[in-house]
Design a protein around this motif. Sequence first.
Motif, PDB file in Angstrom:
ATOM      1  N   PRO A   1       0.798  -1.223   0.000  1.00 21.76           N
ATOM      2  CA  PRO A   1       0.000   0.000   0.000  1.00 21.76           C
ATOM      3  C   PRO A   1       0.831   1.273   0.000  1.00 21.76           C
ATOM      4  O   PRO A   1       0.377   2.328  -0.480  1.00 21.76           O
ATOM      5  CB  PRO A   1      -0.826  -0.121   1.291  1.00 21.76           C
ATOM      6  CG  PRO A   1      -0.891  -1.581   1.566  1.00 21.76           C
ATOM      7  CD  PRO A   1       0.424  -2.134   1.099  1.00 21.76           C
ATOM      8  N   ALA A   2       2.061   1.191   0.502  1.00 22.72           N
ATOM      9  CA  ALA A   2       2.915   2.381   0.557  1.00 22.72           C
ATOM     10  C   ALA A   2       3.307   2.884  -0.826  1.00 22.72           C
ATOM     11  O   ALA A   2       3.723   4.041  -0.972  1.00 22.72           O
ATOM     12  CB  ALA A   2       4.160   2.088   1.384  1.00 22.72           C
ATOM     13  N   THR A   3       3.194   2.040  -1.868  1.00 21.42           N
ATOM     14  CA  THR A   3       3.509   2.509  -3.221  1.00 21.42           C
ATOM     15  C   THR A   3       2.466   3.496  -3.724  1.00 21.42           C
ATOM     16  O   THR A   3       2.737   4.272  -4.651  1.00 21.42           O
ATOM     17  CB  THR A   3       3.597   1.342  -4.222  1.00 21.42           C
ATOM     18  OG1 THR A   3       2.298   0.723  -4.343  1.00 21.42           O
ATOM     19  CG2 THR A   3       4.632   0.321  -3.778  1.00 21.42           C
ATOM     20  N   GLY A   4       1.256   3.440  -3.148  1.00 17.45           N
ATOM     21  CA  GLY A   4       0.177   4.296  -3.604  1.00 17.45           C
ATOM     22  C   GLY A   4      -0.541   3.799  -4.838  1.00 17.45           C
ATOM     23  O   GLY A   4      -1.484   4.435  -5.329  1.00 17.45           O
ATOM     24  N   VAL A   5      -0.129   2.655  -5.357  1.00 23.16           N
ATOM     25  CA  VAL A   5      -0.690   2.111  -6.591  1.00 23.16           C
ATOM     26  C   VAL A   5      -1.998   1.370  -6.303  1.00 23.16           C
ATOM     27  O   VAL A   5      -2.143   0.709  -5.269  1.00 23.16           O
ATOM     28  CB  VAL A   5       0.338   1.162  -7.252  1.00 23.16           C
ATOM     29  CG1 VAL A   5      -0.290   0.355  -8.372  1.00 23.16           C
ATOM     30  CG2 VAL A   5       1.533   1.956  -7.771  1.00 23.16           C
ATOM     31  N   ASP A   6      -2.962   1.486  -7.211  1.00 25.63           N
ATOM     32  CA  ASP A   6      -4.194   0.704  -7.133  1.00 25.63           C
ATOM     33  C   ASP A   6      -3.869  -0.716  -7.606  1.00 25.63           C
ATOM     34  O   ASP A   6      -3.942  -1.028  -8.802  1.00 25.63           O
ATOM     35  CB  ASP A   6      -5.264   1.342  -8.017  1.00 25.63           C
ATOM     36  CG  ASP A   6      -6.602   0.602  -7.960  1.00 25.63           C
ATOM     37  OD1 ASP A   6      -6.659  -0.477  -7.340  1.00 25.63           O
ATOM     38  OD2 ASP A   6      -7.579   1.106  -8.539  1.00 25.63           O
TER      39      ASP A   6
END
Length: 289
Positions: A72-77
């Motif tokens: 989740p830390a990547t910010g990617v869906d």
Amino acid sequence: MPIDPERLLHWPIPEVRQDLTWRDTILYAVSVGIGHNPLDEASLAFLDERRLAALPSMAVVLGYPGFWLGDPATGVDAVRLVHGEQSVALHRPLPVGGSILGQSRVTRLLDRGEGKGAILYWERLILGEDGTRYATLTGSTFLRGDGGFSTGDPRWGGETPKPHPEPDRAPDRHLDLTTRPEQALLYRLNGDYNPLHMDPGFARRAGFDRPILHGLCTFGVVCHALVRDLCGGDPGRFGEMAVRFSSPVFPGETIRTEIWDEEGGAAFRARVAERDKVVVSNGRFRFGP
């Protein structure tokens, strides 16, 4: 919330050390469908530990850093990711055992605009513990839910690389290889545990009515077809292959690899025979030195 492109571009993908065994090499071969026909003696080159060779596409599972975009830390869906492109260039035949290092990095991010997604480009080097370079992998991942982050910044713009052209004529020949209904469950044992390929509920949230085959499993099936047809079954003649993924394959379908001979190699594509749907396009194959 838009992704942070600078953070994603410099994401610290960990170096992976893998202790490869002959069992792993055989598992990979079985996971891309080799061995369906018990009377096919040619397949034993990839299945018999007494005279074992690695299928060249096995490079994609070596030194694999895992589903790091699922953090989740990547910010990617992460639910809406699609594998876009993949290439493998061999510098020497892959080992069937030993210590392997995988060094991965993000090389580029391309923003296609709000509602149009983004493309993440990456590279992975496959090395022996002594520094021997076995393969270079490159690819792209389509971030379907993450376009519009650049706000006009030219660093995140530009054109996508042009694909290898497909000849404007009928293929010279084709080769059909089947997949099993449980093919994705076998392939995930190579280390790609994305639930899109196993969990029906997750697949529905991603827009599919059932789990789909890993794109890299399709890649392996097509590689097997190319090695059989173009290399006479000898992986030592393999140099490089690159593809664009056009559409998903469902486990159990037949993958038809269509081939055009070219100087130094071939162009190719693949389609699902049952649905007459192109699943791999703009393929490029080159023989090794």
